[in-house]
Scaffold this motif. Structure first.
Motif, mmCIF file in Angstrom:
data_model
loop_
_atom_site.group_PDB
_atom_site.id
_atom_site.type_symbol
_atom_site.label_atom_id
_atom_site.label_comp_id
_atom_site.label_asym_id
_atom_site.label_seq_id
_atom_site.Cartn_x
_atom_site.Cartn_y
_atom_site.Cartn_z
ATOM 1 N N ASP A 238 0.856 -1.178 0.000
ATOM 2 C CA ASP A 238 0.000 0.000 0.000
ATOM 3 C C ASP A 238 0.898 1.235 0.000
ATOM 4 N N THR A 239 0.295 2.389 -0.245
ATOM 5 C CA THR A 239 1.078 3.626 -0.365
ATOM 6 C C THR A 239 1.063 4.457 0.905
ATOM 7 N N VAL A 240 0.521 3.923 1.994
ATOM 8 C CA VAL A 240 0.420 4.679 3.235
ATOM 9 C C VAL A 240 1.825 5.045 3.742
ATOM 10 N N GLY A 241 2.061 6.335 3.936
ATOM 11 C CA GLY A 241 3.320 6.795 4.501
ATOM 12 C C GLY A 241 4.479 6.892 3.545
ATOM 13 N N ALA A 242 4.255 6.634 2.268
ATOM 14 C CA ALA A 242 5.371 6.652 1.320
ATOM 15 C C ALA A 242 5.997 8.042 1.217
ATOM 16 N N GLY A 243 5.149 9.068 1.070
ATOM 17 C CA GLY A 243 5.672 10.424 0.971
ATOM 18 C C GLY A 243 6.378 10.875 2.228
ATOM 19 N N ASP A 244 5.915 10.398 3.374
ATOM 20 C CA ASP A 244 6.552 10.766 4.639
ATOM 21 C C ASP A 244 7.917 10.101 4.775
ATOM 22 N N SER A 245 8.030 8.863 4.312
ATOM 23 C CA SER A 245 9.340 8.205 4.310
ATOM 24 C C SER A 245 10.306 8.921 3.378
ATOM 25 N N PHE A 246 9.795 9.341 2.222
ATOM 26 C CA PHE A 246 10.603 10.131 1.296
ATOM 27 C C PHE A 246 11.106 11.392 1.995
ATOM 28 N N MET A 247 10.199 12.095 2.674
ATOM 29 C CA MET A 247 10.574 13.340 3.336
ATOM 30 C C MET A 247 11.618 13.104 4.408
ATOM 31 N N ALA A 248 11.437 12.081 5.228
ATOM 32 C CA ALA A 248 12.379 11.796 6.308
ATOM 33 C C ALA A 248 13.770 11.485 5.752
ATOM 34 N N ALA A 249 13.818 10.653 4.719
ATOM 35 C CA ALA A 249 15.111 10.301 4.147
ATOM 36 C C ALA A 249 15.758 11.492 3.466
#
Length: 301
Positions: A238-249
């Motif tokens: 699923d795509t839940v949290g994908a953008g947030d992981s991108f931002m953190a990295a």
């Protein structure tokens, strides 16, 4: 609890994500875009403090335990109940959200100077709490770098023109801005993402990064550079949290002084690892390093 030295302060909401799929029982995951960014930073070994709101309920306890398990320092104003969102997944794992959320963060002073500040999503634009967030950021923006992710939620944004004004105010306060192509498509219908990125650069940021889903990500800088990286192919849970992981990295790599193209490569890899498994489950530093090393050995950026 005291804040760690050289921490990155993340400001924004926590949300209990109630993941709902046909024929399966509901699953509750700790969520909220800023909370996910703080968690992702801590998973990468980056000291993170989250300024947020939590209720004295089971969801609030679940989210606090989750964040603190990774090492996030949680500074939470107490509210009557923890915000929640029903997350419905389609056949491709794409998420749609229905929110039950408020944001009432009171005026806040910092006990110590952070290394940087990140704001985003509901907490940056939803009153009355957004006023406290922006006042704090305005007091510190000349002393520490600020980053912003609008993480647009149309159901909570109100009328589009007013939403654009609120988002652009946050953009103007920031040194680094990240958005998705879907965010930009809602804010500026029909406009090319690079044209919007250029408009945002004119408001003051040094870097604007845009995630493009299966097409990877791009970044433009005020100095005229353009970088683009391909997505990392994975089977999507699923795509839940994908953008947030991108931002953190992205924040983690930028803080380490890496080149912009390498920052983007790390960020898209972190996002790929997250979409490959259910929920907002970002990679650890070891997981990310292992995948990056395999990709470098295979000749991929």
């Amino acid at each position: 609890m005291t804040s760690p030295a050289s921490h990155l302060l993340v400001i924004g909401e926590c949300v209990a994500d109630i993941v709902r799929t046909d024929g399966a029982p509901d699953r509750v995951h700790p969520g909220g875009s800023p909370a996910n960014v703080a968690y992702g930073l801590a998973r990468l070994g980056h000291p993170a403090v989250l300024l947020t709101e939590l209720g004295p309920d089971a969801d609030g306890r679940l989210i606090r335990r989750h964040l603190e398990s990774a090492g996030v320092v949680v500074r939470a104003a107490e509210v009557a109940r923890t915000p929640s969102a029903v997350v419905r997944l389609d056949g491709q794992g794409r998420a749609e959200y229905t929110f039950d959320i408020g944001w009432t963060l009171p005026p806040t002073e910092l006990p110590a100077a952070p290394a940087a500040i990140h704001l985003g999503s509901i907490g940056a634009v939803t009153e009355p709490g957004a006023a406290a967030v922006l006042a704090l950021v305005e007091r510190w923006r000349d002393r520490v770098p600020v980053s912003y992710d609008p993480n647009v939620r149309p159901a909570l944004m109100g009328e589009r023109a007013a939403a654009v004004r609120r988002v652009e105010r946050c953009v103007a306060l920031s040194e680094l801005v990240k958005a998705s192509d879907e965010d930009l498509g809602w804010l500026y219908p029909g406009e090319p993402v690079e044209a919007v990125a250029e408009r945002w650069l004119a408001l003051g940021p040094a870097v604007v990064a845009v995630t493009l889903g299966a097409e990877g990500a791009l970044a433009l800088t005020a100095a005229g550079r353009r970088e683009r990286v391909a997505a990392v192919p994975v089977a999507v849970a699923d795509t839940v949290g994908a953008g947030d992981s991108f931002m953190a990295a992205l924040l983690h790599a930028r803080a380490a002084g890496e080149e912009l193209a390498d920052c983007l490569a790390e960020a898209v890899t972190a996002a790929a690892l997250t979409v490959s498994r259910p929920g907002a489950n970002p990679p650890s530093a070891a997981e990310l390093a292992a995948v990056l090393e395999r990709r470098r050995a295979a000749g991929a950026r």
